[in-house]
Design a protein around this motif. Structure first.
Motif, PDB file in Angstrom:
ATOM      1  N   LYS A 130      -9.486  -0.664  -0.578  1.00 28.35           N
ATOM      2  CA  LYS A 130      -9.715  -1.581   0.552  1.00 28.35           C
ATOM      3  C   LYS A 130      -8.592  -1.407   1.561  1.00 28.35           C
ATOM      4  O   LYS A 130      -7.443  -1.177   1.166  1.00 28.35           O
ATOM      5  N   MET A 131      -8.911  -1.549   2.848  1.00 27.20           N
ATOM      6  CA  MET A 131      -7.881  -1.368   3.855  1.00 27.20           C
ATOM      7  C   MET A 131      -6.813  -2.451   3.736  1.00 27.20           C
ATOM      8  O   MET A 131      -7.134  -3.634   3.616  1.00 27.20           O
ATOM      9  N   CYS A 160       0.829  -1.225   0.000  1.00 26.07           N
ATOM     10  CA  CYS A 160       0.000   0.000   0.000  1.00 26.07           C
ATOM     11  C   CYS A 160       0.851   1.257   0.000  1.00 26.07           C
ATOM     12  O   CYS A 160       0.298   2.364   0.059  1.00 26.07           O
ATOM     13  N   TYR A 173      -4.204   1.743   2.234  1.00 27.05           N
ATOM     14  CA  TYR A 173      -5.286   1.242   1.368  1.00 27.05           C
ATOM     15  C   TYR A 173      -4.750   0.693   0.051  1.00 27.05           C
ATOM     16  O   TYR A 173      -3.799   1.234  -0.508  1.00 27.05           O
TER      17      TYR A 173
END
Ligand SMILES: Nc1ncnc2c1ncn2[C@@H]1O[C@H](COP(=O)(O)OP(=O)(O)OP(=O)(O)O)[C@@H](O)[C@H]1O
Ligand SMILES: [Mg+2]
Ligand SMILES: [Zn+2]
Length: 329
Positions: free
Chosen positions: A117-118, A108, A113
């Motif tokens: 999406k995390m 990420c 993220y």
């Protein structure tokens, strides 16, 4: 997922600091090399214009120019510059990626993220923040499902079987905790029988499933309500916050019955039990009191809710603190 808001804000701030730090460190390494390697700064200036050149190429489309070949040309120029840059760095004894940004998470780039999406790394950071803000982080180091031994309850078969059933029920509750879960438990039994140990194990497991868990003793909870109502004696500017007693996905109230019994303390307990029941949020309450003592101490409204909506889990046996001490001797 039900991370608590304060943890989420804190972790997001940590991530943006981490991201900025990685960028700053890379910039600093660049500036360091500009002072040492002739021609590097010029290459970097050229490279920094790539974005603008692409824009220009795309914008000039209407004028009938051949955008594709222009873009191809920019790409080739860019690659040549990058090759020259790498060769220069190598010639001066630096690794080619010396000025690259080094993120902690390559997935990420420390933004937290991936595709909206995390990222797992941010979830992990939130879990650790969750341990910390649950109020149980120090106990979690020593009290888990894994080291909850049923051997301490072997004084009688009936007792052992009862504790085994209770342990399995609670473990199953924790391991399957979801946003639809609504179950309440009343842990009762004498001192040193594992009520707090099992509560801690539940808390860790549920936090690992990305839910917000708050542990509080009845005493602490009531003093926060007192502070909120009457103001803090210690720090009048400190805002007492009771919101998480309502919002936590799982609230664990330990040592019910050790608080001073006043109409105010009883109404606080009633308020939380009732509000969480209406919101269908799970709660675990531990107490050393017996059912008859609970009935004597609390209003009938509390007692009927506790006995009606909470599954009783009776802890029996001989004080495990004592058993462990005599095993050491
Ligand atoms: N089944 C178990 N297996 C291993 N250790 C245990 C077990 N039950 C309790 N212990 C340990 O014994 C000690 C006392 O347990 P715990 O604090 O959970 O008791 P409690 O029922 O909450 O007592 P109190 O009513 O005094 O709060 C702790 O150190 C805990 O880790
Ligand atoms: Mg306890
Ligand atoms: Zn990540």
């Amino acid at each position: 997922m039900g991370f608590n808001k304060k943890d989420l804000i804190k972790v997001k701030e940590e991530f943006s600091e981490k991201y900025k730090k990685a960028q700053d460190a890379s910039d600093a390494r660049c500036r360091e090399l500009w002072g040492k390697i002739d021609g590097l700064r010029m290459i970097d200036n050229e490279l920094s214009l790539t974005g603008i050149r692409i824009m220009e190429a795309v914008m000039s489309k209407e004028k009938g120019s051949d955008t594709a070949s222009k873009l191809e040309e920019i790409k080739n120029q860019n690659q040549t510059l990058l090759r020259e840059r790498a060769a220069l760095l190598r010639a001066y004894g630096y690794p080619e990626d010396y000025t690259d940004v080094h993120y902690e998470c390559d997935k990420c780039c420390d933004s937290g993220y991936v595709d909206m999406k995390m990222c797992d790394c941010m979830k992990r950071a939130l879990v650790l923040a969750g341990y910390e803000s649950s109020g149980l982080s120090s106990l979690m180091k020593t009290q888990s499902f894994e080291n909850f031994s049923l051997d301490y309850y072997r004084q009688s078969q009936k007792q052992y079987d009862g504790m085994k059933k209770a342990y399995e029920k609670i473990k199953n509750f924790a391991e399957n905790f979801s946003s639809d879960t609504y179950e309440n438990f009343l842990f009762f039994g004498r001192t040193g029988l594992g009520k707090t140990h099992l509560s801690t194990a539940v808390a860790k497991t549920v936090i690992d499933r990305y839910f917000d868990v708050l542990y509080v003793t009845a005493n602490e909870m009531i003093s926060v309500f007192e502070q909120k109502k009457f103001g803090s004696k210690i720090n009048p500017n400190e805002e007492a916050d009771t919101s998480r007693y309502y919002s936590a996905d799982l609230l664990i109230i330990d040592d019910l019955g050790t608080e001073m019994s006043t109409p105010f303390s009883i109404s606080c307990v009633y308020e939380i039990i009732n509000a969480r029941m209406i919101a269908r949020k799970s709660t675990i309450i531990s107490t050393n009191l017996g059912i008859d003592e609970i009935e004597k101490r609390y209003w009938e409204r509390i007692t009927s809710r506790l006995l009606g909506e909470y599954q009783p889990i009776l802890f029996v046996g001989a004080d495990i603190r004592g058993q462990k001490l005599s095993a050491k001797k």
